[in-house]
Design a protein around this motif. Structure first.
Motif, PDB file in Angstrom:
ATOM      1  N   VAL A 133       0.852  -1.179   0.000  1.00  0.00           N
ATOM      2  CA  VAL A 133       0.000   0.000   0.000  1.00  0.00           C
ATOM      3  C   VAL A 133       0.887   1.229   0.000  1.00  0.00           C
ATOM      4  CG1 VAL A 133      -2.030  -1.022   1.080  1.00  0.00           C
ATOM      5  CG2 VAL A 133      -0.224  -0.074   2.527  1.00  0.00           C
ATOM      6  N   GLY A 134       0.397   2.287  -0.659  1.00  0.00           N
ATOM      7  CA  GLY A 134       1.090   3.562  -0.693  1.00  0.00           C
ATOM      8  C   GLY A 134       0.207   4.640  -0.101  1.00  0.00           C
ATOM      9  N   LEU A 135       0.737   5.409   0.846  1.00  0.00           N
ATOM     10  CA  LEU A 135      -0.027   6.437   1.542  1.00  0.00           C
ATOM     11  C   LEU A 135       0.586   7.812   1.305  1.00  0.00           C
ATOM     12  CD1 LEU A 135      -0.660   3.726   3.108  1.00  0.00           C
ATOM     13  CD2 LEU A 135      -1.164   5.165   5.073  1.00  0.00           C
ATOM     14  N   ALA A 136      -0.307   8.800   1.126  1.00  0.00           N
ATOM     15  CA  ALA A 136       0.137  10.186   0.997  1.00  0.00           C
ATOM     16  C   ALA A 136       0.451  10.766   2.369  1.00  0.00           C
ATOM     17  CB  ALA A 136      -0.948  11.011   0.304  1.00  0.00           C
ATOM     18  N   GLU A 137       0.955  11.986   2.393  1.00  0.00           N
ATOM     19  CA  GLU A 137       1.370  12.611   3.653  1.00  0.00           C
ATOM     20  C   GLU A 137       0.206  12.755   4.620  1.00  0.00           C
ATOM     21  OE1 GLU A 137       4.052  16.444   5.114  1.00  0.00           O
ATOM     22  OE2 GLU A 137       3.237  16.373   3.073  1.00  0.00           O
ATOM     23  N   ASN A 138      -1.018  12.982   4.079  1.00  0.00           N
ATOM     24  CA  ASN A 138      -2.191  13.139   4.936  1.00  0.00           C
ATOM     25  C   ASN A 138      -2.825  11.811   5.337  1.00  0.00           C
ATOM     26  OD1 ASN A 138      -3.358  12.293   2.566  1.00  0.00           O
ATOM     27  ND2 ASN A 138      -4.688  14.078   2.298  1.00  0.00           N
ATOM     28  N   GLY A 139      -2.184  10.693   4.996  1.00  0.00           N
ATOM     29  CA  GLY A 139      -2.692   9.377   5.355  1.00  0.00           C
ATOM     30  C   GLY A 139      -3.629   8.761   4.339  1.00  0.00           C
ATOM     31  N   GLU A 140      -3.917   9.476   3.248  1.00  0.00           N
ATOM     32  CA  GLU A 140      -4.801   8.937   2.218  1.00  0.00           C
ATOM     33  C   GLU A 140      -4.144   7.757   1.508  1.00  0.00           C
ATOM     34  OE1 GLU A 140      -7.162  10.355  -1.856  1.00  0.00           O
ATOM     35  OE2 GLU A 140      -6.062  11.815  -0.644  1.00  0.00           O
ATOM     36  N   TYR A 141      -4.952   6.722   1.242  1.00  0.00           N
ATOM     37  CA  TYR A 141      -4.452   5.560   0.511  1.00  0.00           C
ATOM     38  C   TYR A 141      -4.445   5.895  -0.979  1.00  0.00           C
ATOM     39  CZ  TYR A 141      -4.635   2.577   4.656  1.00  0.00           C
ATOM     40  OH  TYR A 141      -4.414   2.016   5.882  1.00  0.00           O
ATOM     41  N   VAL A 142      -3.258   5.916  -1.533  1.00  0.00           N
ATOM     42  CA  VAL A 142      -3.044   6.337  -2.920  1.00  0.00           C
ATOM     43  C   VAL A 142      -3.048   5.136  -3.871  1.00  0.00           C
ATOM     44  CG1 VAL A 142      -1.339   7.354  -4.483  1.00  0.00           C
ATOM     45  CG2 VAL A 142      -1.790   8.391  -2.248  1.00  0.00           C
ATOM     46  N   ALA A 143      -2.474   4.014  -3.432  1.00  0.00           N
ATOM     47  CA  ALA A 143      -2.338   2.835  -4.300  1.00  0.00           C
ATOM     48  C   ALA A 143      -2.266   1.583  -3.447  1.00  0.00           C
ATOM     49  CB  ALA A 143      -1.089   2.949  -5.165  1.00  0.00           C
ATOM     50  N   HIS A 144      -2.642   0.470  -4.053  1.00  0.00           N
ATOM     51  CA  HIS A 144      -2.455  -0.829  -3.405  1.00  0.00           C
ATOM     52  C   HIS A 144      -2.119  -1.855  -4.471  1.00  0.00           C
ATOM     53  CE1 HIS A 144      -5.951  -3.490  -4.388  1.00  0.00           C
ATOM     54  NE2 HIS A 144      -6.483  -2.346  -4.762  1.00  0.00           N
ATOM     55  N   ALA A 145      -1.462  -2.933  -4.056  1.00  0.00           N
ATOM     56  CA  ALA A 145      -1.065  -3.977  -5.004  1.00  0.00           C
ATOM     57  C   ALA A 145      -1.015  -5.318  -4.302  1.00  0.00           C
ATOM     58  CB  ALA A 145       0.297  -3.654  -5.614  1.00  0.00           C
ATOM     59  N   LEU A 146      -1.226  -6.362  -5.097  1.00  0.00           N
ATOM     60  CA  LEU A 146      -1.174  -7.743  -4.618  1.00  0.00           C
ATOM     61  C   LEU A 146      -0.617  -8.615  -5.725  1.00  0.00           C
ATOM     62  CD1 LEU A 146      -2.039 -10.193  -2.767  1.00  0.00           C
ATOM     63  CD2 LEU A 146      -4.263 -10.064  -3.907  1.00  0.00           C
ATOM     64  N   CYS A 147       0.289  -9.529  -5.371  1.00  0.00           N
ATOM     65  CA  CYS A 147       0.768 -10.574  -6.280  1.00  0.00           C
ATOM     66  C   CYS A 147       0.403 -11.909  -5.652  1.00  0.00           C
ATOM     67  CB  CYS A 147       2.280 -10.495  -6.474  1.00  0.00           C
ATOM     68  SG  CYS A 147       2.861  -8.951  -7.196  1.00  0.00           S
ATOM     69  N   VAL A 148      -0.290 -12.752  -6.402  1.00  0.00           N
ATOM     70  CA  VAL A 148      -0.719 -14.031  -5.840  1.00  0.00           C
ATOM     71  C   VAL A 148      -0.549 -15.130  -6.874  1.00  0.00           C
ATOM     72  CG1 VAL A 148      -3.131 -13.522  -6.465  1.00  0.00           C
ATOM     73  CG2 VAL A 148      -2.639 -15.280  -4.764  1.00  0.00           C
ATOM     74  N   VAL A 149       0.030 -16.251  -6.446  1.00  0.00           N
ATOM     75  CA  VAL A 149       0.221 -17.406  -7.321  1.00  0.00           C
ATOM     76  C   VAL A 149      -0.975 -18.338  -7.158  1.00  0.00           C
ATOM     77  CG1 VAL A 149       1.650 -19.416  -7.819  1.00  0.00           C
ATOM     78  CG2 VAL A 149       2.724 -17.246  -7.201  1.00  0.00           C
ATOM     79  N   ALA A 150      -1.619 -18.642  -8.269  1.00  0.00           N
ATOM     80  CA  ALA A 150      -2.747 -19.567  -8.232  1.00  0.00           C
ATOM     81  C   ALA A 150      -2.251 -20.988  -8.033  1.00  0.00           C
ATOM     82  CB  ALA A 150      -3.546 -19.467  -9.534  1.00  0.00           C
ATOM     83  N   GLY A 151      -3.102 -21.840  -7.456  1.00  0.00           N
ATOM     84  CA  GLY A 151      -2.737 -23.239  -7.266  1.00  0.00           C
ATOM     85  C   GLY A 151      -2.984 -24.063  -8.513  1.00  0.00           C
ATOM     86  N   GLY A 152      -2.707 -25.357  -8.414  1.00  0.00           N
ATOM     87  CA  GLY A 152      -2.991 -26.272  -9.516  1.00  0.00           C
ATOM     88  C   GLY A 152      -2.062 -26.104 -10.698  1.00  0.00           C
ATOM     89  N   HIS A 153      -0.774 -26.352 -10.515  1.00  0.00           N
ATOM     90  CA  HIS A 153       0.214 -26.093 -11.566  1.00  0.00           C
ATOM     91  C   HIS A 153       0.340 -27.305 -12.499  1.00  0.00           C
ATOM     92  CE1 HIS A 153       0.957 -22.980  -8.693  1.00  0.00           C
ATOM     93  NE2 HIS A 153       1.498 -23.817  -7.830  1.00  0.00           N
ATOM     94  N   ALA A 154      -0.599 -27.428 -13.425  1.00  0.00           N
ATOM     95  CA  ALA A 154      -0.581 -28.562 -14.343  1.00  0.00           C
ATOM     96  C   ALA A 154       0.321 -28.309 -15.543  1.00  0.00           C
ATOM     97  CB  ALA A 154      -2.005 -28.873 -14.814  1.00  0.00           C
ATOM     98  N   THR A 155       0.189 -27.133 -16.152  1.00  0.00           N
ATOM     99  CA  THR A 155       0.962 -26.832 -17.358  1.00  0.00           C
ATOM    100  C   THR A 155       1.816 -25.582 -17.218  1.00  0.00           C
ATOM    101  OG1 THR A 155      -0.889 -25.579 -18.311  1.00  0.00           O
ATOM    102  CG2 THR A 155      -0.732 -27.929 -18.859  1.00  0.00           C
ATOM    103  N   ARG A 156       1.571 -24.763 -16.182  1.00  0.00           N
ATOM    104  CA  ARG A 156       2.386 -23.576 -15.936  1.00  0.00           C
ATOM    105  C   ARG A 156       2.129 -23.102 -14.513  1.00  0.00           C
ATOM    106  NH1 ARG A 156      -2.021 -21.930 -18.723  1.00  0.00           N
ATOM    107  NH2 ARG A 156      -1.064 -22.618 -20.641  1.00  0.00           N
ATOM    108  N   VAL A 157       2.991 -22.170 -14.059  1.00  0.00           N
ATOM    109  CA  VAL A 157       2.793 -21.495 -12.771  1.00  0.00           C
ATOM    110  C   VAL A 157       2.407 -20.056 -13.086  1.00  0.00           C
ATOM    111  CG1 VAL A 157       3.791 -20.893 -10.550  1.00  0.00           C
ATOM    112  CG2 VAL A 157       4.532 -22.987 -11.721  1.00  0.00           C
TER     113      VAL A 157
END
Length: 341
Positions: A78-102
């Motif tokens: 998460v990225g916050l501005a000086e006044n505490g406002e949430y400016v951005a958020h991000a998530l990276c998640v790997v799905a399960g079930g790796h049959a042909t790729r990850v």
């Protein structure tokens, strides 16, 4: 067994995960459960601009802190501005079930009021580095994909993806069907009955889903944990979800040979058809139209305004043509960008 080196070996020399740096953002940190509501408000503000047909439910954020394949201390930002406002958020998640790729999925947003300043580039650089780090944890000789979904109404994100070397690989149509008039359910083939998807059919439906989606682009087998988040989650609607059952294998227990499953995130919103599929050896018997007309009729009886779904524009089963023939109309498009390792 693949003869290529493992992802761990192929990504051994990957760049380090950077600490984002931007003059408008005074704090970059991992997210915690205490951030859920602020992240959700940020995401909904972005959705209103980027994908108004598909607003994210709060559960889409809470799942970040409830699933075994996410480490919030490393996979969130998460990225916050000086006044505490949430400016951005991000998530990276790997799905399960790796049959042909990850596959590592990149989710997140920059608040619309803070766009155009270069914050998105900092976020995406962090995501791509963290995604490569995730893929490098797998000692599997499979392709690794970093995957980013960008709506047509967010051309800036699409341009940013290209700038960072991601390639557009697939296009998904958002389609809507109004529920302003009765729909006559089509009869299934002889020997098949269509019923609501209740708990007794959950695991059989997961097995059918994995069979039906084997030849769909980007699809990997659904794990029990991920499946239970759908069918046992608070938004699943058994009254708007149907399965087709048949004794086709000589067994005593009926087999799920087709399915159409829905969620509704808030009472005032449309139903979302999460999954529609027919197992391979039952295709060509008009099962999907029968399931969908049962679902549409249930939506009419439930006084819902409409139902929406996403379909691969290049679906190998011709699903987009099927939906158009049933009265669904395109209302948006999403491009899937990938970086392959």
């Amino acid at each position: 067994m693949s003869s290529q080196p493992s992802l761990r070996d192929r990504l051994a020399e990957r760049p380090a995960v950077p600490v984002p740096n931007h003059p408008d953002v005074v704090t970059w940190r991992a997210a915690g459960p205490e951030d859920i509501d602020a992240i959700w408000r940020l995401q909904r503000a972005a959705d209103e601009i980027d994908s108004p047909e598909r607003l994210s439910p709060r559960s889409a954020i809470t799942e970040t802190f409830e699933t075994s394949n996410v480490d919030p201390t490393r996979d969130t930002l998460v990225g916050l501005a000086e006044n505490g406002e949430y400016v951005a958020h991000a998530l990276c998640v790997v799905a399960g079930g790796h049959a042909t790729r990850v596959q590592s999925y990149l989710f997140g947003a920059v608040h619309p009021l803070w766009r155009g300043r270069g914050i998105g580039g900092e976020v995406l650089a962090w995501q791509l580095a963290r995604s490569a780090e995730q893929l490098a944890e797998y000692d599997l000789g499979l392709p690794g994909w970093s995957m980013l979904y960008a709506d047509a109404q967010n051309p800036a994100l699409q341009a940013l993806a290209r700038t960072h070397g991601l390639v557009p690989e697939r296009y998904y149509q958002e389609m809507r069907h109004p529920l302003d008039r009765p729909v006559t359910p089509l009869a299934p083939p002889e020997g098949v009955r269509i019923v609501n998807c209740t708990e007794e059919f959950y695991d059989r439906t997961r097995i059918a889903r994995n069979d039906a989606f084997r030849d769909n682009w980007g699809s990997q087998p659904n794990t029990k944990e991920r499946w239970n988040r759908l069918v046992r989650g608070g938004h699943f609607r058994g009254d708007l979800s149907f399965v087709a059952l048949a004794h086709d294998d000589g067994g005593k227990q009926e087999r799920v040979v087709g399915f159409a499953l829905s969620t509704v995130t808030e009472p005032a919103e449309d139903a979302l058809i999460e999954l529609v599929g027919v197992i391979r050896d039952w295709r060509g018997r008009r099962l999907a139209p029968a399931l969908l007309t049962h679902l549409l009729n249930a939506g009419v009886e439930g006084d819902l305004p409409s139902v929406i779904l996403e379909v691969d524009s290049a679906s190998p089963t011709g699903a987009n043509t099927l939906y158009a023939g049933l009265g669904f109309a395109s209302v948006g498009e999403t491009t899937v960008f990938i970086r392959e390792y």
